[in-house]
Design an enzyme around this catalytic site. Structure first.
Site, short mmCIF file in Angstrom:
data_model
loop_
_atom_site.label_atom_id
_atom_site.label_comp_id
_atom_site.label_asym_id
_atom_site.label_seq_id
_atom_site.Cartn_x
_atom_site.Cartn_y
_atom_site.Cartn_z
N ASP A 46 0.84 -1.21 0.00
CA ASP A 46 0.00 0.00 0.00
C ASP A 46 0.87 1.26 0.00
O ASP A 46 0.37 2.38 -0.10
CB ASP A 46 -1.01 -0.01 1.16
CG ASP A 46 -0.36 -0.04 2.52
OD1 ASP A 46 0.89 -0.14 2.60
OD2 ASP A 46 -1.09 0.03 3.54
N SER A 47 2.21 1.07 0.05
CA SER A 47 3.13 2.19 -0.17
C SER A 47 2.90 2.83 -1.53
O SER A 47 3.34 3.95 -1.79
CB SER A 47 4.59 1.72 -0.07
OG SER A 47 4.80 0.59 -0.89
N LYS A 115 -1.07 -9.34 3.10
CA LYS A 115 -0.32 -8.85 4.26
C LYS A 115 -1.20 -7.85 4.99
O LYS A 115 -1.93 -7.08 4.36
CB LYS A 115 0.98 -8.18 3.82
CG LYS A 115 1.74 -7.51 4.98
CD LYS A 115 3.14 -7.09 4.59
CE LYS A 115 3.24 -5.74 3.94
NZ LYS A 115 2.69 -4.62 4.73
N GLU A 117 -1.25 -5.24 8.80
CA GLU A 117 -0.42 -4.64 9.85
C GLU A 117 -0.99 -4.89 11.24
O GLU A 117 -2.21 -4.82 11.44
CB GLU A 117 -0.30 -3.12 9.60
CG GLU A 117 0.43 -2.80 8.30
CD GLU A 117 0.59 -1.30 8.07
OE1 GLU A 117 0.22 -0.49 8.95
OE2 GLU A 117 1.09 -0.95 6.98
N GLU A 184 9.39 -3.77 10.60
CA GLU A 184 9.76 -2.46 10.04
C GLU A 184 10.25 -1.52 11.14
O GLU A 184 9.57 -1.32 12.16
CB GLU A 184 8.55 -1.83 9.30
CG GLU A 184 8.92 -0.47 8.71
CD GLU A 184 7.92 0.05 7.67
OE1 GLU A 184 6.96 -0.66 7.33
OE2 GLU A 184 8.13 1.20 7.21
O1 KIV Z 1 3.53 -1.12 1.64
C1 KIV Z 1 4.73 -1.45 1.69
O2 KIV Z 1 5.53 -1.18 0.78
C2 KIV Z 1 5.19 -2.16 2.87
C3 KIV Z 1 6.66 -2.37 3.01
C4 KIV Z 1 7.28 -1.16 3.58
C5 KIV Z 1 6.98 -3.58 3.81
O3 KIV Z 1 4.41 -2.53 3.69
#
Ligand code: KIV
Length: 283
Positions: A46-47, A115, A117, A184
């Site tokens: 989600d980055s 994934k 968080e 992280e």
């Molecule tokens: O969204 C992302 O790119 C991430 C990485 C920083 C692990 O969660």
């Protein structure tokens, strides 16, 4: 061509002490290159909200946007194991909603796993998603979706209480059934303890050298994201400058008439051209 990477292979890598290499990717052309580089895991992170969409944080990205980028990546992927990020508020409300949204990312996006968080606080949702047959990667330490709560993008787990909380988060995720955990922005020592304590691979980003693997945001590695640069980022090339140079050269060549030349143009029969000119231009 390399065979598709699987979860048992990732677990085996941890057992053998072979490092796991992970990178983010968000589209088709980059994913093709990532595959050719034989990277083990692609994260459709989600980055993308920050490095592709230009938003201030990862919070606003939607399910539809994540699914769109997962689809683009899957069209370019041949062998990497692909993980799709669950966006903020797609798994917080209830285990049922978490399963439904994880299912959408997998079914519609076509990825191999999701994934999310959090540790102890999301363990029941991780368990529900895994029970539904969807592999889950955890993500603890600095969790960017909670950046407001954490008071900014800063290292987590520096004192004994917060370090213990992160270790307990890792244990809770392992018990809930994750196949790997992203750590992280945590001190190397905390990452080392977690890596030794849990049976699943740890993937570090700003977590030092002791993790079972490493992840970076693609645009950071390539020097394409200039807004800020965390200490843990290593840029292997300044692609921003490379692209800027190419675009500047293009602009100059178009303005001066150097491009397009005969080499990049199509010709036609001289007689036909002469007739056309006479009819339309009178010459
Ligand atoms: O969204 C992302 O790119 C991430 C990485 C920083 C692990 O969660």
């Amino acid at each position: 061509m390399r065979k598709k990477v699987t979860i048992p292979e990732l677990l085996e890598k941890k057992r053998k002490g072979e490092k796991i290499v992970m990178i983010t990717s968000y589209d088709y052309p980059m994913t093709q290159i990532v595959n050719e580089a034989e990277i083990d895991i692609i994260l459709v992170g989600d980055s993308l909200a920050m490095v592709v969409q230009g938003r201030e944080s990862t919070v606003p990205v939607t399910m539809e946007e994540m699914i769109y980028h997962c689809k683009c990546v899957m069209r370019g992927n041949t062998s990497a194991f692909v993980v799709g990020d669950m966006p903020f508020l797609s798994y917080e409300v209830s285990p049922e909603e978490a399963v439904r949204n994880a299912g959408r990312i997998m079914k519609e996006g076509g990825v191999d796993a999701v994934k999310l968080e959090g540790g102890v606080r999301v363990a029941d949702r991780v368990e529900a998603i895994v029970k539904a047959g969807i592999p889950v990667m955890g993500h603890i330490g600095l969790t960017p979706q909670s950046v407001s709560l954490l008071g900014g993008f800063r290292v987590q787990g520096k004192d004994i209480d917060s370090a213990k909380r992160i270790i307990e988060d890792a244990i809770a995720l392992e018990q809930a059934g994750v196949f790997a955990i992203v750590l992280e922005c945590v001190p190397s020592g905390v990452a080392e303890i977690i890596t030794k304590k849990v049976s699943v691979p740890t993937i570090g980003i700003g977590a030092g050298p002791h993790c079972d693997g490493q992840v970076l945001v693609l645009h950071d590695l390539l020097g394409l994201f200039k807004r800020f640069r965390p200490k843990f980022v290593k840029s292997y090339i300044d692609l921003y400058e490379v692209i800027l140079k190419a675009l500047t050269e293009y602009r100059e060549e178009v303005k001066s008439g150097v491009f397009p030349s005969a080499e990049h143009s199509f010709s036609m029969n001289e007689e036909v051209l002469k007739a056309l000119k006479e009819e339309y231009l009178g010459s």
